[in-house]
Design a protein around this motif. Sequence first.
Motif, PDB file in Angstrom:
ATOM      1  N   PRO A   1       0.832  -1.218   0.000  1.00  0.00           N
ATOM      2  CA  PRO A   1       0.000   0.000   0.000  1.00  0.00           C
ATOM      3  C   PRO A   1       0.859   1.258   0.000  1.00  0.00           C
ATOM      4  CG  PRO A   1      -0.829  -1.584   1.598  1.00  0.00           C
ATOM      5  CD  PRO A   1       0.494  -2.122   1.117  1.00  0.00           C
ATOM      6  N   HIS A   2       0.376   2.288  -0.667  1.00  0.00           N
ATOM      7  CA  HIS A   2       1.121   3.541  -0.727  1.00  0.00           C
ATOM      8  C   HIS A   2       0.998   4.281   0.606  1.00  0.00           C
ATOM      9  CE1 HIS A   2       2.596   7.420  -2.140  1.00  0.00           C
ATOM     10  NE2 HIS A   2       3.053   6.782  -3.217  1.00  0.00           N
TER      11      HIS A   2
ATOM     12  N   GLU B   1      -4.039   6.487  -1.606  1.00  0.00           N
ATOM     13  CA  GLU B   1      -4.531   5.132  -1.400  1.00  0.00           C
ATOM     14  C   GLU B   1      -6.064   5.095  -1.411  1.00  0.00           C
ATOM     15  OE1 GLU B   1      -3.562   1.022  -0.880  1.00  0.00           O
ATOM     16  OE2 GLU B   1      -2.370   2.771  -1.459  1.00  0.00           O
TER      17      GLU B   1
ATOM     18  N   THR C   1      -8.138  -3.072  -7.706  1.00  0.00           N
ATOM     19  CA  THR C   1      -6.882  -2.384  -7.413  1.00  0.00           C
ATOM     20  C   THR C   1      -6.155  -1.999  -8.694  1.00  0.00           C
ATOM     21  OG1 THR C   1      -6.756  -3.775  -5.433  1.00  0.00           O
ATOM     22  CG2 THR C   1      -4.819  -2.462  -5.959  1.00  0.00           C
TER      23      THR C   1
ATOM     24  N   THR D   1      -5.094   1.824  -9.445  1.00  0.00           N
ATOM     25  CA  THR D   1      -3.669   2.187  -9.461  1.00  0.00           C
ATOM     26  C   THR D   1      -3.178   2.359 -10.901  1.00  0.00           C
ATOM     27  OG1 THR D   1      -2.993  -0.167  -9.316  1.00  0.00           O
ATOM     28  CG2 THR D   1      -3.167   1.072  -7.249  1.00  0.00           C
TER      29      THR D   1
ATOM     30  N   HIS E   1       3.856  -0.221  -5.503  1.00  0.00           N
ATOM     31  CA  HIS E   1       2.541   0.247  -5.064  1.00  0.00           C
ATOM     32  C   HIS E   1       1.463   0.056  -6.137  1.00  0.00           C
ATOM     33  CE1 HIS E   1       4.605   1.826  -1.640  1.00  0.00           C
ATOM     34  NE2 HIS E   1       5.223   2.782  -2.321  1.00  0.00           N
TER      35      HIS E   1
END
Length: 342
Positions: free
Chosen positions: A84-85, A91, A144, A148, A170
């Motif tokens: 995770p960032h 995020e 995700t 992302t 990430h």
Amino acid sequence: MDFRRHAYNSYLAELSLSLSLSLSKSKILLLSSSIKLRMASTVCNKSTATEDPGTAFNLLLSCPSGLPPSRVSVDFGRSFDRIPHPDATLESSIKEIWDQRLEKNPSLYNGTKFRYGGFSLSDSSTVRTDCSICLHLGLTDYRTFVGTNLNPLWEKFLVSSEDDTVKCQHMANPLGNAAIVETSDKKILVLQRSHNVGEFPGYYVFPGGHSEPQEIGISSHLTNTDSSDSAALNEVVSKEMFDGIIREVVEEIGVPADSLTDTIFIGVSQRVMNVRPTAFFFVRCNLDSTKIHGLYSKAQDGYESTHLFSVSMEELERMTLRMPGCHCGGHALYKLMKTHKQ
């Protein structure tokens, strides 16, 4: 166009001249004449990128001789999952973007995917002509990926590093797959994407998609750490890498699975835009292009493509001017394979 094709061919020629270069100068580690490991994302097709940035690519791994299933293994584990960032706002944008997409298209499905976490030489203590590759895979999902890799702020998820696994730690980075399929009359099969798809509608692509964790009963990582269980699971995942690409070709083209032979792994390319990785394979089909075109109309997966083309190398060259970067990279891997076999 002629200038851009010339620049692209010059770029490929440069790749094939790397045998005499040192690691420090070329950032390429040559383990044998058949496997070239690219230690950083420094290789990029810039010949069409100024007009269409989506065509730019990196080659993360090139195996010009082609590797059969016996020489491609997998290390599957949570250590290759996305990190995770640290920016909580960035995020949280993952959920926001997914919710926006879901509102527009309620049929979206958040499926599990294998995440690309790099690779290694299976036996790094020796340098042999029959050395093998180990792909490092974790788990991610479509939600995700959308939040992302397809995030308008996707570049903010990247880490400044020459090591691609660190740079993309990430990102969801689901590992796509695609096949260079050669027919019995020596044509290459190319699809044109429909306008139903979210990415690169109307572009030319090679048949492919993803190997699916659900196909082999994986929805999460093992809770125990028994080494024998892990080894057995790695073998199953490794087999799915090859089974998955055959399944995609059958679904998208309509050919029977038993017509596809001699499947070999030729490398991993990465689209510069959104840093999306794709594993490429070379597959022979024992049917001719006329027969295949007849089967395509009955293919299971008619939603994602509108046309099938069977083309010569010269025609394929022209099509790369309108291919997503990861597929331009697949074409580059194929040309390196052809050069190696000459």
